[in-house]
Enzyme design. Structure first.
Site, mmCIF file in Angstrom:
data_model
loop_
_atom_site.group_PDB
_atom_site.id
_atom_site.type_symbol
_atom_site.label_atom_id
_atom_site.label_comp_id
_atom_site.label_asym_id
_atom_site.label_seq_id
_atom_site.Cartn_x
_atom_site.Cartn_y
_atom_site.Cartn_z
ATOM 1 N N HIS A 123 6.124 54.260 -11.599
ATOM 2 C CA HIS A 123 6.525 53.412 -10.468
ATOM 3 C C HIS A 123 6.896 52.040 -11.031
ATOM 4 O O HIS A 123 6.360 51.628 -12.058
ATOM 5 C CB HIS A 123 5.326 53.305 -9.520
ATOM 6 C CG HIS A 123 5.598 52.606 -8.227
ATOM 7 N ND1 HIS A 123 5.601 51.245 -8.115
ATOM 8 C CD2 HIS A 123 5.857 53.091 -6.982
ATOM 9 C CE1 HIS A 123 5.840 50.909 -6.855
ATOM 10 N NE2 HIS A 123 6.007 52.009 -6.149
ATOM 11 N N ASP A 200 -2.461 54.793 -13.473
ATOM 12 C CA ASP A 200 -2.042 54.337 -12.151
ATOM 13 C C ASP A 200 -2.438 55.418 -11.152
ATOM 14 O O ASP A 200 -1.816 56.484 -11.086
ATOM 15 C CB ASP A 200 -0.527 54.094 -12.162
ATOM 16 C CG ASP A 200 0.028 53.806 -10.769
ATOM 17 O OD1 ASP A 200 -0.725 53.888 -9.782
ATOM 18 O OD2 ASP A 200 1.241 53.505 -10.683
ATOM 19 N N GLN A 203 -1.440 57.216 -6.226
ATOM 20 C CA GLN A 203 -1.245 58.465 -5.473
ATOM 21 C C GLN A 203 -2.346 59.480 -5.735
ATOM 22 O O GLN A 203 -2.379 60.527 -5.078
ATOM 23 C CB GLN A 203 0.118 59.092 -5.830
ATOM 24 C CG GLN A 203 1.314 58.228 -5.523
ATOM 25 C CD GLN A 203 1.536 58.013 -4.022
ATOM 26 O OE1 GLN A 203 0.981 58.715 -3.172
ATOM 27 N NE2 GLN A 203 2.349 57.023 -3.682
ATOM 28 N N LYS A 226 -3.075 53.432 0.911
ATOM 29 C CA LYS A 226 -2.601 54.801 0.677
ATOM 30 C C LYS A 226 -3.736 55.812 0.804
ATOM 31 O O LYS A 226 -3.561 57.001 0.565
ATOM 32 C CB LYS A 226 -1.988 54.913 -0.721
ATOM 33 C CG LYS A 226 -0.705 54.114 -0.886
ATOM 34 C CD LYS A 226 -0.096 54.352 -2.244
ATOM 35 C CE LYS A 226 0.936 53.321 -2.617
ATOM 36 N NZ LYS A 226 2.183 53.420 -1.858
ATOM 37 N N CYS A 366 10.974 53.273 -5.558
ATOM 38 C CA CYS A 366 10.525 52.412 -6.679
ATOM 39 C C CYS A 366 10.421 53.189 -7.981
ATOM 40 O O CYS A 366 9.543 52.915 -8.815
ATOM 41 C CB CYS A 366 9.196 51.726 -6.372
ATOM 42 S SG CYS A 366 9.308 50.594 -5.002
HETATM 43 N N1 7TS Z 1 2.075 53.224 -8.277
HETATM 44 C C1 7TS Z 1 2.440 54.301 -7.581
HETATM 45 C C2 7TS Z 1 2.401 55.649 -8.228
HETATM 46 C C3 7TS Z 1 2.846 54.174 -6.250
HETATM 47 O O1 7TS Z 1 3.203 55.254 -5.566
HETATM 48 C C4 7TS Z 1 2.878 52.898 -5.668
HETATM 49 C C5 7TS Z 1 3.384 52.669 -4.277
HETATM 50 C C6 7TS Z 1 2.451 51.808 -6.430
HETATM 51 C C7 7TS Z 1 2.069 52.005 -7.732
HETATM 52 C C8 7TS Z 1 2.392 50.426 -5.862
HETATM 53 O O2 7TS Z 1 1.438 50.376 -4.850
HETATM 54 P P1 7TS Z 1 1.267 49.037 -3.992
HETATM 55 O O3 7TS Z 1 0.197 49.382 -3.015
HETATM 56 O O4 7TS Z 1 0.867 47.984 -4.947
HETATM 57 O O5 7TS Z 1 2.565 48.780 -3.359
HETATM 58 N N2 7TS Z 1 4.315 53.618 -3.863
HETATM 59 C C9 7TS Z 1 5.072 53.548 -2.749
HETATM 60 C C10 7TS Z 1 5.930 54.571 -2.379
HETATM 61 O O6 7TS Z 1 6.073 55.610 -3.005
HETATM 62 N N3 7TS Z 1 6.541 54.250 -1.237
HETATM 63 O O7 7TS Z 1 6.117 53.038 -0.872
HETATM 64 C C11 7TS Z 1 5.205 52.592 -1.800
#
Ligand code: 7TS
Length: 537
Positions: A123, A200, A203, A226, A366
């Site tokens: 990501h 990371d 997910q 999430k 992303c």
């Molecule tokens: N890493 C992964 C694998 C992710 O899916 C996301 C967010 C992040 C990092 C960043 O997370 P945040 O909470 O700091 O934003 N992914 C997504 C997505 O797939 N659609 O919207 C956000």
């Protein structure tokens, strides 16, 4: 799941809502999951009962808030298998957690000759952050290849991870492919080379049991929103001795022990990394989310996720007009499937699905470099959580029928006649053979892609404009409108375009499509300005 889906659904009142005349089908869980009552009730308890700052006043409310906030750290430490509270830092989200490690550790430890190893399915939260820290420190960045089946090529990982590797940052579950990566094996390869390992878990923490000790991650990051928790809170697990050695990322109150006019010393873990007033209610609510998920059982969540993904793969796989990305059916997946429907841009498809009450995400999620590798500008992603059902997947798949024909009706009913006209009969929709300049639109995250070509006369008049588009219908129609409008105008007019599309549409801006309308104007404006600039030099 012991707790059945219908019991789970009743914890999420939002699932009852309608979008237009349709019952909501929420399939955008990889972006943000919905929040159960058990979690948002915490806000009422907190703000109605013991709202106060933590670790400060010696009064009852502050004490109660402090205890609840500290216990929330214990709860999340337990949730991911950490040994103690000291190893659980609360942050804003996964992105901040990764930045904390990249700046706190990477900036100090990396240097020329070192390498950061990432995967091609990272990501941007990890990819961009490490890229920047590598640039600042002179370190290199290498990527473990994603193979044809959407999985990491472990032979390649063995080649890439070597004596120069200082950090390996790997996504546990891909938010685009649904792949579950063998993070334990990768951690082993990294540790054999004395490299640090960041996993990371944005997910994975929401969708499967996590044990940071078993996977031997040095760092593990996740986001509350999430995993049935609130926004504004995330976590960073770090091995205690590493967090102790690391520099703070943010400075200020709460994170200090002793301050003089010339020196400061740091608070103990995890507070050393939590500068300023923290997200107190959010932290307590996140602990409630961990309770909620553990009550369902993370093994059961994982099975439900995989079952839904396999069902979606089989239903989508029945169609020959759908291209699916990620591991083939039969290989364990997280509950998400990214795909494209022949002849319908993802953005248009998500509009059509929204019309049926179905929420999905379209774009690059992303993971732009991964989409480049797949040679697609974007994809549509359906992602599932504990409350989703196979019936909802059926509704999604049924809604794909006749999408291309429906798009036409959709545009004619929803959009200005002019957009519809240019959609049906695009002008100048082919590139020019010898353009004076070409401007590529590469910056959209919604999966739009294309370029404008311009032929400019010696006096600076625009003789012809052409465009090539792999964008959604609205964006393509707007590009067509602009080429027609600008023919015969001066380059200066093009370089100063600001709101002409709004005028052409009599101010009738489509709510959900603002970017599609202003995007093409911006591309032409920038292209013309750059060309003017270059001609003056
Ligand atoms: N890493 C992964 C694998 C992710 O899916 C996301 C967010 C992040 C990092 C960043 O997370 P945040 O909470 O700091 O934003 N992914 C997504 C997505 O797939 N659609 O919207 C956000």
């Amino acid at each position: 799941m012991d707790k059945g889906v219908s019991a789970i659904r009743s914890d999420f009142p939002v699932l009852e809502r309608r979008v237009g005349d349709e019952q909501l089908v929420y399939l955008d869980n990889a972006a943000t999951t919905q929040t159960p009552k058990q979690v948002y009730d915490v806000y009422e308890d907190f703000y109605g009962g013991y709202n106060a700052n933590v670790h400060r006043g010696i009064h009852a409310l502050s004490h109660e808030a402090s205890v609840a906030y500290e216990e929330a750290h214990d709860r999340l430490a337990e949730f991911v298998g950490a040994e103690c509270r000291e190893e659980m830092v609360f942050t804003k989200n996964t992105t901040e957690s990764i930045n904390l490690v990249a700046y706190g550790l990477g900036l100090n430890e990396l240097g020329p000759g070192d390498e950061v190893v990432l995967t091609e399915m990272e990501h941007h939260a990890s990819l961009v952050t490490w890229q920047q820290v590598a640039k600042r420190t002179g370190a290199g960045v290498r990527y473990i290849r994603v193979d044809e089946s959407g999985r990491l090529d472990l032979e390649h990982a063995k080649e890439v991870i070597g004596p120069d590797t200082a950090v390996v940052s790997v996504v546990h579950v891909s938010n685009t492919l649904g792949t579950v990566n063998p993070v334990k094996e990768i951690a082993e390869l990294a540790h054999d080379e004395d490299a640090y390992v960041l996993v990371d878990g944005a997910q994975s923490a929401p969708t499967r049991p996590v044990d940071v000790q078993k996977m031997d991650a040095d760092f593990f990051t996740f986001s509350g929103h999430k995993m049935a928790g609130p926004t504004g809170i995330g976590g960073l697990y770090g091995k205690r001795h590493l967090l102790e050695e690391m520099e703070p990322f943010l400075y200020g109150g709460e994170m200090i022990r002793h301050v003089t006019f010339s020196e400061s010393s740091w608070n103990g873990l995890p507070w050393k990394f939590e500068a300023g007033t923290p997200p107190i209610a959010e932290g307590i609510a996140l602990a409630a989310a961990a309770d909620y998920l553990d009550d369902i059982g993370m093994d059961a969540v994982r099975e439900h996720e995989n079952d839904l993904a396999q069902y979606a793969l089989s239903r989508l796989g029945e169609r020959d007009d759908v291209e699916i990305y990620g591991p083939p059916a039969g290989v364990e997946r997280s509950g998400l499937v990214a795909f494209n429907l022949d002849g319908v841009h993802g953005h248009d498809l998500s509009s059509l699905l929204n019309d049926r009450g179905i929420a999905v995400r379209a774009g690059d999620h992303c993971t732009q470099p991964l989409h480049d590798k797949l040679a697609i500008p974007g994809s549509v992603r359906a992602s599932f959580y504990v409350y989703n059902t196979t019936d909802e997947i059926d509704r999604l798949v049924d809604a794909l029928d006749g999408a291309r024909e429906r798009l036409d009706t959709y545009l004619s009913e929803r959009y200005h006649d002019r957009i519809y006209d240019h959609h049906r009969n695009p002008r100048n929709a082919s590139g020019l053979a010898n353009p004076s300049f070409t401007k590529h639109s590469e910056e959209t995250s919604c999966g739009d892609e294309g370029e404008f070509h311009a032929e400019i006369a010696a006096d600076g008049t625009i003789e012809r404009l052409g465009f090539e588009s792999r964008s959604c219908a609205v964006s393509t129609a707007v590009a067509s409108m602009l080429t027609e409008y600008l023919e015969g105008e001066t380059l200066e007019t093009a370089a100063e375009l600001d709101g002409v599309v709004a005028d052409l549409l009599d101010g009738e801006f489509p709510d959900l499509r603002h970017d599609c309308v202003v995007g093409p104007e911006q591309v032409i404006r920038e292209g013309a300005a750059e060309f003017l600039d270059a001609s003056e030099k």
